[in-house]
Design a protein around this motif. Structure first.
Motif, PDB file in Angstrom:
ATOM      1  N   THR A   1       0.845  -1.189   0.000  1.00  0.00           N
ATOM      2  CA  THR A   1       0.000   0.000   0.000  1.00  0.00           C
ATOM      3  C   THR A   1       0.880   1.238   0.000  1.00  0.00           C
ATOM      4  O   THR A   1       1.762   1.389   0.846  1.00  0.00           O
ATOM      5  CB  THR A   1      -0.920   0.018   1.230  1.00  0.00           C
ATOM      6  OG1 THR A   1      -1.693  -1.187   1.270  1.00  0.00           O
ATOM      7  CG2 THR A   1      -1.857   1.205   1.186  1.00  0.00           C
ATOM      8  N   THR A   2       0.627   2.111  -0.958  1.00  0.00           N
ATOM      9  CA  THR A   2       1.300   3.411  -1.013  1.00  0.00           C
ATOM     10  C   THR A   2       0.224   4.487  -1.139  1.00  0.00           C
ATOM     11  O   THR A   2      -0.973   4.199  -1.066  1.00  0.00           O
ATOM     12  CB  THR A   2       2.274   3.491  -2.203  1.00  0.00           C
ATOM     13  OG1 THR A   2       1.522   3.428  -3.421  1.00  0.00           O
ATOM     14  CG2 THR A   2       3.281   2.352  -2.172  1.00  0.00           C
ATOM     15  N   ARG A   3       0.653   5.719  -1.339  1.00  0.00           N
ATOM     16  CA  ARG A   3      -0.313   6.817  -1.416  1.00  0.00           C
ATOM     17  C   ARG A   3      -1.264   6.642  -2.580  1.00  0.00           C
ATOM     18  O   ARG A   3      -2.454   6.949  -2.480  1.00  0.00           O
ATOM     19  CB  ARG A   3       0.429   8.149  -1.537  1.00  0.00           C
ATOM     20  CG  ARG A   3      -0.485   9.363  -1.672  1.00  0.00           C
ATOM     21  CD  ARG A   3       0.330  10.641  -1.813  1.00  0.00           C
ATOM     22  NE  ARG A   3      -0.536  11.805  -1.957  1.00  0.00           N
ATOM     23  CZ  ARG A   3      -1.015  12.247  -3.120  1.00  0.00           C
ATOM     24  NH1 ARG A   3      -0.727  11.597  -4.235  1.00  0.00           N
ATOM     25  NH2 ARG A   3      -1.768  13.329  -3.158  1.00  0.00           N
ATOM     26  N   ASP A   4      -0.780   6.118  -3.716  1.00  0.00           N
ATOM     27  CA  ASP A   4      -1.594   6.110  -4.922  1.00  0.00           C
ATOM     28  C   ASP A   4      -1.872   4.725  -5.483  1.00  0.00           C
ATOM     29  O   ASP A   4      -2.463   4.603  -6.562  1.00  0.00           O
ATOM     30  CB  ASP A   4      -0.911   6.954  -6.013  1.00  0.00           C
ATOM     31  CG  ASP A   4      -0.873   8.429  -5.653  1.00  0.00           C
ATOM     32  OD1 ASP A   4      -1.852   8.905  -5.044  1.00  0.00           O
ATOM     33  OD2 ASP A   4       0.136   9.085  -5.955  1.00  0.00           O
ATOM     34  N   ASN A   5      -1.442   3.656  -4.806  1.00  0.00           N
ATOM     35  CA  ASN A   5      -1.808   2.325  -5.293  1.00  0.00           C
ATOM     36  C   ASN A   5      -1.872   1.343  -4.145  1.00  0.00           C
ATOM     37  O   ASN A   5      -1.255   1.543  -3.081  1.00  0.00           O
ATOM     38  CB  ASN A   5      -0.846   1.839  -6.389  1.00  0.00           C
ATOM     39  CG  ASN A   5       0.583   1.730  -5.904  1.00  0.00           C
ATOM     40  OD1 ASN A   5       0.894   0.908  -5.064  1.00  0.00           O
ATOM     41  ND2 ASN A   5       1.468   2.576  -6.443  1.00  0.00           N
TER      42      ASN A   5
ATOM     43  N   GLN B   1      -5.011   1.616  -8.783  1.00  0.00           N
ATOM     44  CA  GLN B   1      -4.069   2.707  -9.015  1.00  0.00           C
ATOM     45  C   GLN B   1      -4.835   4.023  -9.127  1.00  0.00           C
ATOM     46  O   GLN B   1      -5.870   4.096  -9.799  1.00  0.00           O
ATOM     47  CB  GLN B   1      -3.291   2.462 -10.305  1.00  0.00           C
ATOM     48  CG  GLN B   1      -2.337   3.575 -10.694  1.00  0.00           C
ATOM     49  CD  GLN B   1      -1.098   3.625  -9.812  1.00  0.00           C
ATOM     50  OE1 GLN B   1      -0.492   2.605  -9.549  1.00  0.00           O
ATOM     51  NE2 GLN B   1      -0.748   4.819  -9.334  1.00  0.00           N
ATOM     52  N   ARG B   2      -4.327   5.066  -8.469  1.00  0.00           N
ATOM     53  CA  ARG B   2      -4.912   6.400  -8.584  1.00  0.00           C
ATOM     54  C   ARG B   2      -4.037   7.253  -9.483  1.00  0.00           C
ATOM     55  O   ARG B   2      -2.815   7.290  -9.330  1.00  0.00           O
ATOM     56  CB  ARG B   2      -5.043   7.050  -7.213  1.00  0.00           C
ATOM     57  CG  ARG B   2      -5.964   6.321  -6.272  1.00  0.00           C
ATOM     58  CD  ARG B   2      -6.385   7.187  -5.104  1.00  0.00           C
ATOM     59  NE  ARG B   2      -5.271   7.772  -4.372  1.00  0.00           N
ATOM     60  CZ  ARG B   2      -5.413   8.521  -3.277  1.00  0.00           C
ATOM     61  NH1 ARG B   2      -6.623   8.764  -2.810  1.00  0.00           N
ATOM     62  NH2 ARG B   2      -4.358   9.009  -2.653  1.00  0.00           N
ATOM     63  N   ILE B   3      -4.700   7.967 -10.422  1.00  0.00           N
ATOM     64  CA  ILE B   3      -4.022   8.861 -11.345  1.00  0.00           C
ATOM     65  C   ILE B   3      -4.736  10.206 -11.292  1.00  0.00           C
ATOM     66  O   ILE B   3      -5.962  10.270 -11.117  1.00  0.00           O
ATOM     67  CB  ILE B   3      -4.039   8.290 -12.785  1.00  0.00           C
ATOM     68  CG1 ILE B   3      -3.382   6.904 -12.815  1.00  0.00           C
ATOM     69  CG2 ILE B   3      -3.335   9.220 -13.752  1.00  0.00           C
ATOM     70  CD1 ILE B   3      -3.519   6.203 -14.148  1.00  0.00           C
ATOM     71  N   TYR B   4      -3.971  11.285 -11.452  1.00  0.00           N
ATOM     72  CA  TYR B   4      -4.538  12.634 -11.390  1.00  0.00           C
ATOM     73  C   TYR B   4      -4.358  13.304 -12.757  1.00  0.00           C
ATOM     74  O   TYR B   4      -3.354  13.993 -12.996  1.00  0.00           O
ATOM     75  CB  TYR B   4      -3.868  13.446 -10.287  1.00  0.00           C
ATOM     76  CG  TYR B   4      -3.943  12.763  -8.940  1.00  0.00           C
ATOM     77  CD1 TYR B   4      -5.060  12.905  -8.131  1.00  0.00           C
ATOM     78  CD2 TYR B   4      -2.897  11.950  -8.504  1.00  0.00           C
ATOM     79  CE1 TYR B   4      -5.135  12.267  -6.906  1.00  0.00           C
ATOM     80  CE2 TYR B   4      -2.969  11.303  -7.285  1.00  0.00           C
ATOM     81  CZ  TYR B   4      -4.095  11.466  -6.489  1.00  0.00           C
ATOM     82  OH  TYR B   4      -4.167  10.819  -5.277  1.00  0.00           O
TER      83      TYR B   4
ATOM     84  N   GLU C   1      -9.690  12.882  -9.989  1.00  0.00           N
ATOM     85  CA  GLU C   1      -8.938  11.667  -9.702  1.00  0.00           C
ATOM     86  C   GLU C   1      -9.478  10.514 -10.532  1.00  0.00           C
ATOM     87  O   GLU C   1     -10.685  10.307 -10.622  1.00  0.00           O
ATOM     88  CB  GLU C   1      -9.049  11.337  -8.204  1.00  0.00           C
ATOM     89  CG  GLU C   1      -8.434  10.031  -7.782  1.00  0.00           C
ATOM     90  CD  GLU C   1      -8.710   9.736  -6.317  1.00  0.00           C
ATOM     91  OE1 GLU C   1      -9.123   8.606  -6.008  1.00  0.00           O
ATOM     92  OE2 GLU C   1      -8.541  10.657  -5.477  1.00  0.00           O
TER      93      GLU C   1
ATOM     94  N   ARG D   1      -9.371   6.404 -11.005  1.00  0.00           N
ATOM     95  CA  ARG D   1      -9.029   5.157 -10.330  1.00  0.00           C
ATOM     96  C   ARG D   1      -9.178   3.991 -11.309  1.00  0.00           C
ATOM     97  O   ARG D   1     -10.237   3.803 -11.909  1.00  0.00           O
ATOM     98  CB  ARG D   1      -9.936   4.928  -9.119  1.00  0.00           C
ATOM     99  CG  ARG D   1      -9.764   5.963  -8.028  1.00  0.00           C
ATOM    100  CD  ARG D   1     -10.556   5.596  -6.786  1.00  0.00           C
ATOM    101  NE  ARG D   1     -10.399   6.590  -5.738  1.00  0.00           N
ATOM    102  CZ  ARG D   1     -10.922   6.474  -4.503  1.00  0.00           C
ATOM    103  NH1 ARG D   1     -11.650   5.403  -4.193  1.00  0.00           N
ATOM    104  NH2 ARG D   1     -10.732   7.427  -3.613  1.00  0.00           N
TER     105      ARG D   1
END
Length: 737
Positions: A351-355, A387-390, A397, A399
């Protein structure tokens, strides 16, 4: 004016004497060798000097002088400091010719806040490795005290006490005996191993001899882990008769240990084992038992539980949890944690901030009598990644996710042996805006694709493909107002318009058998817990959140909500509260008061304002009382496997009768059957030096493998050596009785 002298400021003879004086602080202070030291422990005597890190010494006294015969004398409230050690005495004399160090008391030696030595007088040699202290008393952790006529220091490592009394109880000045004490001809304290060795020891309760031990070994209270016996427990049950558990702890090393627990009664012979080991980046704990008893004669019985957590490279974490038992009744028979099903799992996560990534293999073992495991999905494999992308052109956002799950049944029967493999891909875009004085708008748009591969079920095709686009717009308008007395009011009306279009055949429902309608999914586009079922059509959700906060800590909050849809969804059961074109009314709230009272409740009311589900929890605590309870009511619902109403009440509480006595009780009552499921009472006596626990529990439920039983437990522990030290509030009064 008092003299304050450091070692650097004295003549050679005085500096030598001062160093010896400060070293006298080590007379009774255990300093383990390097091989035995904990990470936070101080090195053994001499190791700091060898490394050139000896802390500076300082002597404070009313008078410091050298006599004509070359004796160094410090007198009048003498205090010597070195590191965290402090020595205080009335007079200290060092004879350089004989190397004799004479200390006149009262003497007090403090090493940090762990060890204190008190004596009336002391004589030591030049190296302070041998010497005699008269009228000595050693105190560990401000609780366990050893009082002796004399204390002898031998070889710089051992401290021998003669005609010794040991206790952790408060000793009254009027001569009344402590609640318990150990009297011994001699006690030897090994400061390196941090052990106490007794010879000719008697355990006395109120000065009455109870046990005699020719030889006895106990750990120094400053030692956190030592090989030896732990607190025994006496247990009496209606099925296993009266038995005793005697755990023995093996300290294998600084990072691993083994506990062996024999449990013996007239009806069982059980050997329990627990192994623990800590690694640089993880830990494991394995426990289990092997049993031969008269409940199932001739069979080997037992259980095994194992857990582990490891931190791998690149933020990966590996966890495992294994559970198994020889039969359905074993855990209940031996007073272990009761489970309906045992779950074993191997899990890898990152687990990280964006995935977020998760891969797991799970196995279930049913302990419910009459349940056919071959028809249950006992083996499940799971993989998910998000995965989160901006995206800058769109804002908000994005996802992207993938979810894979396999269900395997061991039965080969049609329908009952169904195996399912599901693969889901999902993309979702989220964005929010805030308008004017605080109106918030949340936009969600996404699409999901599901693929099901089905085996051993002729009622479904071999494969099913589904695609579900969706979108929603949510509006919230939070408002606050502060009134007199620092009271804050919060009100937030909210509404959501949602749409989804499910295309594809219906798939088997293996994951979403139980649906909960609550505050968490009021604004969800699909209120099913998993992706094997999805909501379809247009929905309108409306609700309001309210809260009130006071400066004193009193607060309350509540939520009302309801969902309306164009077409009823047949996959929602009656008691889920979501069947029909309009859902049940969700009512949830909580009250927290500054005097220890908390109430939490949630219920679903149908169109006729009748309850579908009710759940309430409450707790209250004060200086003397602690009470908690829960109530649950569920209506009949064949879809969820309930053929009758469920109405149960749980209660657990304790009351401190006095500073030393505490009574407790627990109850689980089936209101629908008008009978108790389990009940228990307990009584605990605790003061600064002893803890006694009595408990009586009755389990009324029964099945083909489990019978009703009564369990009686008794435990006694002497504080200081075996359990956490007592506190001042438990100390015995020395006033007139």
């Amino acid at each position: 004016m008092r003299a304050v002298i450091s070692a650097q400021a004295l003549p050679v003879a005085a500096a030598l004497a001062l160093s010896l004086l400060c070293a006298a602080l080590l007379i009774a202070a255990p300093r383990p060798g390097l091989a035995q030291a904990r990470p936070d422990a101080r090195p053994a005597a001499g190791t700091e000097a060898a490394a050139g890190t000896e802390p500076p010494a300082m002597l404070v006294a009313d008078r410091v002088f050298i006599t004509r015969d070359r004796k160094l004398v410090a007198e009048g409230a003498v205090e010597a400091f070195q590191g965290d050690i402090r020595l205080s005495a009335r007079r200290i004399t060092f004879d350089r010719k004989t190397g004799q160090l004479t200390i006149e008391g009262p003497i007090r030696i403090d090493q940090g806040d762990r060890i204190i030595v008190l004596a009336s007088a002391a004589e030591m040699d030049r190296g302070l490795r041998n010497g005699l202290l008269r009228g000595a008393r050693m105190v560990f952790d401000q609780q366990v005290q050893l009082a002796a006529l004399q204390m002898v220091r031998v070889g710089g490592r051992y401290t021998q006490l003669y005609k010794t009394t040991v206790t952790s109880c408060h000793v009254c000045a009027d001569g009344r005996p402590p609640l318990w004490q150990i009297r011994a001809r001699s006690v030897t304290h090994d400061q390196q191993e941090r052990q106490l060795y007794f010879k000719g020891a008697q355990l006395r309760v109120l000065d009455v001899p109870v046990f005699y031990f020719p030889a006895l070994r106990l750990p120094d209270p400053s030692l956190e882990r030592a090989t030896g016996f732990l607190i025994p427990t006496i247990r009496t049950t209606s099925q296993l008769s009266t038995g005793i558990r005697v755990p023995y702890f093996f300290r294998i090393g600084d990072h691993k240990d083994l506990t062996v627990t024999p449990y013996v009664s007239s009806r069982t012979k059980t050997l329990g084992l627990r192994y623990r080991q800590a690694f640089r980046r993880g830990r494991i704990e394995l426990e289990g038992a092997f049993t031969r008893d008269k409940l199932i004669p001739g069979d080997n019985r037992g259980y095994f539980f194992g857990t582990g957590q490891f931190e791998l490279n690149n933020r990966f974490k590996l966890n495992f949890d294994a559970k198994t038992a020889s039969d359905n009744a074993y855990l209940v028979d031996y007073g272990l944690t009761e489970y309906d099903r045992l779950r074993s799992e191997l899990e890898l996560t990152r687990t990280t901030r964006d995935n977020a990534l998760r891969a797991a293999v799970t196995h279930y073992d049913s302990l419910i009598d009459g349940e056919d495991e071959s028809r249950l999905p006992t083996l499940i494999t799971d993989f998910s990644f998000e995965q989160r992308i901006y995206p800058r052109p769109l804002g908000g956002e994005l996802r992207l996710g993938i979810d894979q799950r396999n269900y395997h049944r061991t039965s080969g029967l049609n329908i009952f042996g169904r195996d399912v493999h599901r693969l889901t891909a999902d993309a979702e875009w989220r964005r929010n805006w805030i308008f004017g004085p605080g109106l918030r708008a949340d936009w969600i748009m996404g699409v999901s694709a599901d693929r099901f591969d089905i085996q051993d079920d002729a009622t479904y095709p071999g494969s099913i493909d589904r695609v579900t686009p969706r979108a929603s717009l949510s509006l919230r308008y939070p408002m606050t107002r502060v009134s007199g007395g620092g009271v804050t009011h919060f009100l937030e009306p909210l509404v959501q318009i949602g749409w989804s279009d499910l295309s594809g055949a219906a798939a088997p429902i293996d994951e979403s058998g139980f649906v909960e309608f609550d505050q968490g999914n009021l604004l969800s586009l699909s209120r099913f817990p998993s992706s094997d079922v999805r909501e379809d059509g247009t929905t309108l959700a409306a609700g309001v959140n309210w809260a009130r906060y006071t400066a004193s800590g009193w607060q309350a909050n509540a939520t009302l909500g309801q969902v309306f849809r164009g077409l009823a969804d047949p996959n929602f059961s009656t008691t889920s509260g979501l069947s029909g074109e309009s859902s049940a009314l969700l009512v949830a709230g909580q009250i927290l008061m500054d005097r220890g009272l908390s109430l939490t409740g949630r219920s679903l009311l149908d169109d006729s304002l009748r309850f579908n589900k009710v759940e309430m929890r409450g707790a209250w605590s004060s200086q003397r009382t602690r009470v908690s309870g829960s109530y649950l009511w569920l209506g009949v619902d064949p879809v969820e496997g309930r053929t009758a109403d469920v109405s149960e009440f749980w209660f657990d509480g304790s009351y401190r009768v006095s500073t030393t006595w505490t009574a407790s009780a627990n109850l689980r009552y089936d209101i629908a059957d008008d009978s108790a499921s389990s009940a228990g009472v307990g009584l605990t006596y605790r003061n600064e030096c002893v803890t006694v626990d009595l408990s009586l529990n009755r389990r009324y439920t029964s099945s083909t493998s489990v019978e009703p039983s009564t369990d009686f437990g008794f435990t006694i522990a002497l504080s200081g050596f075996a359990v956490e030290s007592g506190t001042e509030k438990y100390r015995r009064s020395c006033g007139k009785s």
